[in-house]
Scaffold this active site. Structure first.
Site, PDB file in Angstrom:
ATOM      1  CB  SER A 173       0.543   3.776  -4.668  1.00 45.88           C
ATOM      2  OG  SER A 173      -0.560   2.902  -4.532  1.00 45.88           O
ATOM      3  N   GLY A 199       0.802  -1.226   0.000  1.00 42.27           N
ATOM      4  CA  GLY A 199       0.000   0.000   0.000  1.00 42.27           C
ATOM      5  C   GLY A 199       0.832   1.270   0.000  1.00 42.27           C
ATOM      6  CG  ASP A 202      -4.018  -0.887  -0.763  1.00 46.23           C
ATOM      7  OD1 ASP A 202      -4.649  -1.844  -0.283  1.00 46.23           O
ATOM      8  OD2 ASP A 202      -3.043  -1.037  -1.525  1.00 46.23           O
TER       9      ASP A 202
END
Lengths: 403, 403
Positions: free
Chosen positions: A148, A146, A206
């Site tokens: 990004s 996660g 995310d």
């Protein structure tokens, strides 16, 4: 607009249980991973906008004037986040000199920044603010942790705070504060737009974990936060074996089609593991027979790791990880796509430092990266500089000085 | 009564798939294991009855006259086999000087012999025949490989043939012959009575496999022979790690009670593995894409081994067995109770001798006993002495000379 330097951070995420099964309509549990992305934003008056991403050796700087096209290109309402249109993306690519189809981490990070900066700033201003942004992350990129989303969440939180679309809570000396629930909602929605730019069709899991921290249940496209979740100590290990999530997902589907009556029940068992894990985490929070609850968590990890091997997403690097930690009576499973990538190892509250060190050493000796960290901790946060761990603080200072 | 020396043999058995799951109403596949028990029976006129069991260092000899009590004690009809009553067992124990509750291999083997000898002989004669019996087995005892059933089957076949209750088929020179179907039925029924004396409440699977060879499906107490089964090459490995079947079975039950929704589906998956295996074996016999069928058999073995670990009957000795053979691209699973004990490794028709040798060496180096043999072969058979493998023939001759 605030004139202070702000430091925000957001956690990564790991899948505790339910990876792959979630694709087939089963429950997955995602939890925050306390390897964090830190973003320092300073408003300035030099008429420039700079973003520095030392993890990926990227530092870009533009005249604010050159970015004025964003005001006309992006017609956004800060309170109603919406995704970038294809036309907007094309213009951003053209401006940044990123050819169509270029989807490397650097290109996507720049596009994400330009869109969030443009959309959040343009929606409430006629001129674009000058600022210096520094983002540094403890998270490896492309490892399914996660990173990004943590980046998008930090950007959204910092930009929204900087232009006062959300409050700027004042952390006490040595303190860390979080935003109010409705402000977290807004951060999450903008972060999701950033994620869409990067991933195309993300689940939203995310960015939700990056925003709220803790844990959430993901089932049939719906995200449900878990109310009661303890912070668990873990080792997070990156085998660094590259894998293709797409190929692995397709492999599971093929196996399910080939042996529906053999593989179908495994997915049901994984579903039940996620639910049992949720109950056990609640029991730990409630203080019920913690010793026994940890034994159950360990058992669930072992069972699921077998299941993940059965559905074909194991890898010899992960077998070695499990064996190495088992030698120290620790329990590990892969997390995320599998086929290499990352694994988690549960530590008990009383797992001794010597066991942790010996395990880390063994994993490092195998060529893996290994972090002692925790899961289930807080989401996006605003930090006073003095509240940061000394190493993070020193690093940000050093990186700022280099700019 | 025939006056020749007869040599009969019966195979052991392994569970191919479904061990433990069968206890919970799922399908299990049992197959014959071509590690055999050989019985040589010679009728004589010295007025004595001798049974020599060199594997367990046992050789007993009685005056026929001393055994006359069997005629009154056991009132049996050779065509309607029935179990020994408690009273009969008590008398046999008393005669053989085996205290009540004594259940060692030697004691049970003697009781089994005395009962079958008495029941089969007494039912058709007024006086008991004088004979010398030598039993030698390739099967380790107490390893879950059906050694007691192979012993009972050999005894039943030899005694029934010796007193002409069933025909004595004449093997051609260098040949091996089998009995007619109704005679096999009778052998199996008497062997089952022997098994009852040894095990109390046997399923009947072991003696059925020992009698008919090949493979059978066992489900909810019913035994169904499989019509189409190829002979498969395997390695049979005995880790020699002792285990308690009772404790292991209880452990699975506990785990199922603790996590019904997690473990229940695994048992369903094992059931489906047995059924898929049955289909695949039939496909191999039919000559359908053999390469692919073997790949499926290997995949089923891997999946089931994971499942057996999940339900708690794995053991580090078995993990090492699987790892050692996996290094040679061979696939292994535990067979039977697990928790140590035996494992099987599938060999393909074209697995090279060098791979087999290297695997055997690796397993021997770990302290395990390892045999290259096959499964799915023939059941109880009558041999001409010249048809026996030279080592078996030499051994029987040597053991006979020692008597």
């Amino acid at each position: 607009m605030t004139d202070k330097t702000l430091i925000v951070s957001a956690p990564g995420k790991v899948i505790l249980h339910g990876e792959h099964a979630v694709v087939h309509g089963k429950v997955a549990l995602a939890v925050s991973l306390n390897l964090r992305t830190y973003l320092q934003i300073g408003l300035c008056s030099n008429g420039r906008v700079q973003i520095n991403l030392p993890n990926i050796d990227t530092c870009l700087s533009w005249e604010s004037a050159a970015l004025q096209f964003l005001l006309t290109t992006i017609d956004a309402d800060v309170l109603n986040p919406k995704a970038a249109s294809q036309e907007q993306v094309d213009k951003l690519r053209q401006f940044a000199g990123i050819p169509d189809g270029c989807v490397d981490t650097r290109s996507l990070a720049i596009l994400c920044f330009l869109y969030l900066y443009g959309a959040i700033s343009a929606s409430s201003r006629y001129c674009l603010p000058s600022m210096e942004i520094l983002v540094w992350s403890e998270l490896p990129t492309g490892a399914g942790l996660g990173s990004s989303a943590a980046y998008s969440v930090c950007l959204a939180a910092a930009l929204l705070t900087a232009n006062e679309s959300i409050a700027c809570p004042v952390p006490e000396e040595n303190g860390t504060v979080r935003w109010a629930e409705d402000e977290l909602e807004l951060i999450n929605k903008w972060a999701f737009q950033g994620e869409k730019l990067i991933h195309g069709n993300p689940s939203g899991v995310d960015n939700a974990v990056g925003t709220w921290g803790g844990a959430l249940k993901y089932h049939a496209g719906k995200i449900m936060p878990l109310n009661r979740i303890p912070t668990l100590r873990i080792l997070l290990t990156n085998t660094k074996v590259p894998r293709s999530t797409k190929t692995l997902v397709a492999g599971v589907k093929d196996k399910l089609n080939k042996f529906p009556s053999i593989i179908g029940p495994i997915l049901n068992s994984i579903d039940a593991i996620s639910c049992e894990c949720e109950r056990t985490l609640a029991a730990i929070v409630a203080g019920d027979s913690t010793e026994e609850s940890y034994a159950v968590l360990e058992e669930l990890i072992d069972i699921n790791q077998h299941h993940l091997n059965v559905i074909g997403v194991g890898h010899s690097s992960l077998d070695r990880l499990c064996q190495a930690t088992a030698l120290h009576s620790l329990h590990s499973k892969l997390t995320g796509a599998g086929g290499g990538g990352c694994g988690i190892t549960l530590l008990r509250p009383d797992t001794s430092p010597s066991v942790v060190e010996a395990s880390k050493r063994a994993l490092n000796d195998m060529g893996y990266d290994c972090w002692e960290t925790n899961i289930g901790g807080h989401g996006v946060s605003l930090h006073s500089p003095s509240s940061l761990q000394r190493d993070v603080s020193q690093l940000l200072t050093r990186l700022t000085d280099c700019q």
